[in-house]
Write a protein that holds these residues in place. Structure first.
Motif, PDB file in Angstrom:
ATOM      1  N   GLU A 117       0.840  -1.201   0.000  1.00  0.00           N
ATOM      2  CA  GLU A 117       0.000   0.000   0.000  1.00  0.00           C
ATOM      3  C   GLU A 117       0.877   1.254   0.000  1.00  0.00           C
ATOM      4  O   GLU A 117       0.573   2.235  -0.681  1.00  0.00           O
ATOM      5  CB  GLU A 117      -0.928  -0.011   1.212  1.00  0.00           C
ATOM      6  N   GLU A 118       1.962   1.216   0.764  1.00  0.00           N
ATOM      7  CA  GLU A 118       2.879   2.357   0.791  1.00  0.00           C
ATOM      8  C   GLU A 118       3.558   2.517  -0.565  1.00  0.00           C
ATOM      9  O   GLU A 118       3.701   3.637  -1.070  1.00  0.00           O
ATOM     10  CB  GLU A 118       3.944   2.160   1.871  1.00  0.00           C
ATOM     11  N   ASP A 119       3.964   1.392  -1.162  1.00  0.00           N
ATOM     12  CA  ASP A 119       4.589   1.446  -2.478  1.00  0.00           C
ATOM     13  C   ASP A 119       3.633   2.038  -3.504  1.00  0.00           C
ATOM     14  O   ASP A 119       4.027   2.794  -4.391  1.00  0.00           O
ATOM     15  CB  ASP A 119       5.018   0.042  -2.923  1.00  0.00           C
ATOM     16  N   GLU A 120       2.351   1.680  -3.373  1.00  0.00           N
ATOM     17  CA  GLU A 120       1.353   2.196  -4.307  1.00  0.00           C
ATOM     18  C   GLU A 120       1.216   3.708  -4.159  1.00  0.00           C
ATOM     19  O   GLU A 120       1.105   4.431  -5.159  1.00  0.00           O
ATOM     20  CB  GLU A 120       0.004   1.516  -4.044  1.00  0.00           C
ATOM     21  N   ARG A 121       1.235   4.183  -2.924  1.00  0.00           N
ATOM     22  CA  ARG A 121       1.149   5.634  -2.699  1.00  0.00           C
ATOM     23  C   ARG A 121       2.368   6.348  -3.283  1.00  0.00           C
ATOM     24  O   ARG A 121       2.256   7.425  -3.880  1.00  0.00           O
ATOM     25  CB  ARG A 121       1.021   5.926  -1.203  1.00  0.00           C
ATOM     26  N   GLU A 122       3.542   5.740  -3.087  1.00  0.00           N
ATOM     27  CA  GLU A 122       4.762   6.338  -3.636  1.00  0.00           C
ATOM     28  C   GLU A 122       4.766   6.275  -5.156  1.00  0.00           C
ATOM     29  O   GLU A 122       5.217   7.204  -5.832  1.00  0.00           O
ATOM     30  CB  GLU A 122       5.994   5.603  -3.079  1.00  0.00           C
ATOM     31  N   LEU A 123       4.234   5.171  -5.694  1.00  0.00           N
ATOM     32  CA  LEU A 123       4.187   5.015  -7.136  1.00  0.00           C
ATOM     33  C   LEU A 123       3.299   6.063  -7.784  1.00  0.00           C
ATOM     34  O   LEU A 123       3.600   6.575  -8.867  1.00  0.00           O
ATOM     35  CB  LEU A 123       3.680   3.609  -7.482  1.00  0.00           C
ATOM     36  N   GLU A 124       2.209   6.391  -7.115  1.00  0.00           N
ATOM     37  CA  GLU A 124       1.289   7.395  -7.644  1.00  0.00           C
ATOM     38  C   GLU A 124       2.007   8.727  -7.886  1.00  0.00           C
ATOM     39  O   GLU A 124       1.694   9.452  -8.835  1.00  0.00           O
ATOM     40  CB  GLU A 124       0.125   7.611  -6.675  1.00  0.00           C
ATOM     41  N   LYS A 125       2.985   9.033  -7.030  1.00  0.00           N
ATOM     42  CA  LYS A 125       3.704  10.294  -7.166  1.00  0.00           C
ATOM     43  C   LYS A 125       4.511  10.343  -8.461  1.00  0.00           C
ATOM     44  O   LYS A 125       4.774  11.420  -8.992  1.00  0.00           O
ATOM     45  CB  LYS A 125       4.633  10.498  -5.963  1.00  0.00           C
ATOM     46  N   GLU A 126       4.912   9.166  -8.965  1.00  0.00           N
ATOM     47  CA  GLU A 126       5.711   9.122 -10.183  1.00  0.00           C
ATOM     48  C   GLU A 126       4.871   9.391 -11.429  1.00  0.00           C
ATOM     49  O   GLU A 126       5.418   9.600 -12.510  1.00  0.00           O
ATOM     50  CB  GLU A 126       6.408   7.762 -10.309  1.00  0.00           C
ATOM     51  N   HIS A 134       6.071  12.937 -14.589  1.00  0.00           N
ATOM     52  CA  HIS A 134       7.232  13.791 -14.369  1.00  0.00           C
ATOM     53  C   HIS A 134       7.868  13.361 -13.060  1.00  0.00           C
ATOM     54  O   HIS A 134       7.219  13.394 -12.003  1.00  0.00           O
ATOM     55  CB  HIS A 134       6.820  15.252 -14.293  1.00  0.00           C
ATOM     56  N   SER A 135       9.106  12.955 -13.112  1.00  0.00           N
ATOM     57  CA  SER A 135       9.783  12.433 -11.930  1.00  0.00           C
ATOM     58  C   SER A 135       9.886  13.483 -10.837  1.00  0.00           C
ATOM     59  O   SER A 135       9.917  14.688 -11.102  1.00  0.00           O
ATOM     60  CB  SER A 135      11.175  11.942 -12.304  1.00  0.00           C
ATOM     61  N   GLN A 136       9.944  13.021  -9.590  1.00  0.00           N
ATOM     62  CA  GLN A 136      10.161  13.934  -8.469  1.00  0.00           C
ATOM     63  C   GLN A 136      11.562  14.539  -8.558  1.00  0.00           C
ATOM     64  O   GLN A 136      11.832  15.575  -7.964  1.00  0.00           O
ATOM     65  CB  GLN A 136       9.992  13.178  -7.147  1.00  0.00           C
ATOM     66  N   ARG A 137      12.412  13.889  -9.291  1.00  0.00           N
ATOM     67  CA  ARG A 137      13.776  14.374  -9.504  1.00  0.00           C
ATOM     68  C   ARG A 137      13.751  15.440 -10.590  1.00  0.00           C
ATOM     69  O   ARG A 137      13.336  15.190 -11.717  1.00  0.00           O
ATOM     70  CB  ARG A 137      14.647  13.194  -9.922  1.00  0.00           C
TER      71      ARG A 137
END
Length: 602
Positions: A286-295, A332-335
């Motif tokens: 679930e955490e990975d999914e939240r982080e993935l959404e940001k990508e 758009h990457s966070q980087r």
């Protein structure tokens, strides 16, 4: 750094060894009540000769000896060495005497292929279930005892490729695999030898969840880590929430369970402080999914929108990652200065686009290129519009608007970006419901809608520019094209493309954009002639435009496929198979290269 082929071979070896480890765990280990699984990875390379080897053996034996002192928890151990060869010295067992003896005769030779050794540790991870200790999900841990001076796996020269306190290609490759494995499995590093690279080993440990550096003098104490984890799992359930797991509260609860040393208490406090490392797989996903959404977010107005079709740009340095084909912007990457692209091969990676604070580089650029489906029902880059089960109001911007698929969560749940900038997930066959349907961009109505959307587009809340600002080679982005065919002859075709070509179709102009070829009659370069065989068996020459497209793709390192226009029909050319497929009628015919060169203005 292991090459792609070497890494694949290592993964295959790890899979084979995983089955042996699983059988050994069942026969000689314990997976009932309280147990843990540990894979020891021991460095037996030339650089470990003498002091390093002796320190490694002592640290290892100190830990195993401590394991034997607490029978209330079963420590299942597997031992792997990496030096001249990567080898499993002991499969899973809790026979501590046998495990201790397996290192007695170890000698040092060869390089230090740490990356290969870590990959082989997967044989222990894949074969062992996790253990529940109260709220903790305890997964297989890796303990690396080394001087931290890795070498390439493929090298035949046993020279240490090493940059003190730095990161070369080899160490970077090790960190990459550590990040992947360490997301779920903690990695502990014990530095040994006269001058171990503490900086590098610290990075390896910290890149894993719950990992850390263990000094060789503390090896025996580390042998108590599982016992202390069991105490921590009991104490954490008894501490009131308002205490917020302070050291005082932990010490109080632990003292009520049993008397412990200050070192044990330090370990228990550390385990509780790092409790996030022992969450369930569901919580981590679930955490990975939240982080993935940001990508998948659109952050920068000067970058192509999500859904834009792209190809490699003028600053491309990534070899064949794109498969010599097109891809789709997915976020758009966070980087800063990086954009994420999913290539039509399925590979998704970030690339440089614009200024990252130091340099201005363009690895990719927008390109007019179809998204061609092979056997998939849908894919990233496809065009869609409202389907029969649409119930989302004007989320798409209104009836007739066409959006682009930028992510597949599953084959029946897709994410779409609409021209107004809205993005959301939709059903595509989920429980037989279709919120959206595929569009064929060569359909005149679809082409007309796309043209109107482009001409009348207004910037939405997340919209971006469609071309590179200040970039001379920028091309306007037409997002998707559609096909769903296979190499099979369709005898029921109502119309045949296999007749000599007549007037050039307007679509030919679009197809030439695959290669960037423009129609210049003054071009006097020589091109080889490609031909196709008609139903009457006669070989016919392709048009100049089609021939240039085919020849351009044929000259690439990997013979790709391409789309050409033949007598108003779109056909896919399979260069390796020497076949041409009509994308509508599915007719198949042979193609060949005529053995002569002629001027390009034939």
């Amino acid at each position: 750094m292991a090459s792609a082929s070497s890494r694949n071979q290592l993964l295959n070896n790890a899979r084979e060894e995983a089955e042996k480890n699983r059988q050994s765990l069942i026969q000689y280990g314990a997976t009932c009540a309280n147990y843990v699984t540990t894979v020891f990875l021991l460095d037996t390379s030339t650089s470990m000769s003498g002091e390093g080897l002796e320190q490694m053996k002592k640290s290892f034996k100190d830990i195993i000896n401590e394991f034997s002192k607490h029978p209330s928890i079963a420590e299942n151990v597997s031992v792997i060495t990496f030096g001249e060869e990567v080898k499993i010295r002991h499969y899973y067992s809790n026979d501590y005497g046998s495990i201790t003896r397996c290192v007695d005769d170890l000698e040092c030779s060869g390089g230090s292929p740490l990356e290969a050794g870590i990959i082989m540790c997967l044989s222990g991870i894949w074969s062992a279930p996790y253990c529940n200790m109260g709220p903790f999900h305890v997964r297989t841990r890796i303990v690396i005892i080394t001087d931290g001076i890795p070498t390439q796996y493929d090298t035949r020269k046993y020279l240490e490729i090493y940059e003190s306190h730095g990161c070369n290609e080899t160490t970077a490759s090790v960190i990459d695999i550590v990040r992947q494995i360490g997301r779920l499995n903690p990695i502990f590093c014990i530095p040994v030898g006269s001058n171990p690279d503490i900086c590098f080993l610290g990075t390896v440990a910290m890149e894993s969840s719950g990992g850390k550096i263990i000094l060789k003098q503390k090896a025996q104490q580390f042998g108590r880590y599982a016992i202390n984890m069991m105490l921590a799992s009991t104490a954490i359930q008894r501490i009131p929430d308002e205490c917020q797991f302070s050291r005082e509260a932990i010490k109080l609860e632990v003292s009520r369970l049993q008397s412990v040393s200050e070192e044990d208490l330090d370990d228990i406090c550390e385990i509780i402080e790092n409790r996030d490392a022992y969450r369930s797989l569901m919580e981590l996903r679930e955490e990975d999914e939240r982080e993935l959404e940001k990508e998948y977010e659109e952050r920068y107005a000067d970058m192509p929108c999500v859904g834009t079709r792209v190809r490699r740009g003028p600053d491309w340095t990534w070899k064949n990652q794109d498969g010599h084909g097109a891809g789709t912007v997915v976020g758009h990457s966070q980087r800063v200065g990086w954009i994420r692209v999913e290539w039509d091969t399925g590979l998704e990676l970030p690339y440089r686009y614009g200024n990252n604070g130091l340099f201005t580089e363009y690895d990719i650029e927008p390109y007019d290129e179809p998204r061609i489906l092979e056997d998939q029902p849908i894919a990233v880059g496809c065009l869609v519009r409202r389907g029969r089960d649409w119930k989302w109001g004007d989320q798409d911007g209104g009836e007739g608007q066409i959006g682009t698929v930028y992510r597949l969560k599953t084959l029946t749940e897709i994410y779409v970006r609409w021209p107004n900038g809205n993005k959301s997930n939709y059903r595509f066959g989920y429980k037989q419901k279709f919120d959206v349907e595929l569009c064929d961009p060569f359909d005149p109505d679809v082409a007309d809608s796309l043209k109107k959307q482009t001409e009348g587009k207004t910037a939405g809340p997340s919209s971006c520019e469609d071309k590179i600002s200040g970039h001379g080679n920028a091309r306007k982005a037409v997002v998707t094209y559609f096909r769903n065919d296979s190499i099979s002859y369709n005898s029921n075709s109502k119309e045949s493309v296999l007749e000599p070509p007549g007037k050039k179709s307007d679509i030919a102009t679009i197809m030439n954009k695959q290669t960037g070829i423009s129609d210049h009659s003054s071009d006097t370069r020589s091109y080889r002639i490609w031909q196709w065989r008609g139903q009457n068996g006669v070989w016919n020459e392709f048009t100049k435009e089609a021939n240039k497209t085919i020849e351009s793709f044929n000259s690439k390192p990997t013979m790709a496929t391409c789309i050409i226009d033949l007598n108003g029909h779109l056909c896919r050319i399979h260069l390796k198979k020497k076949k041409m497929v009509n994308t509508i009628t599915k007719e198949v015919t042979d193609i060949r290269l005529k053995d002569e060169d002629i001027p390009s203005n034939f």
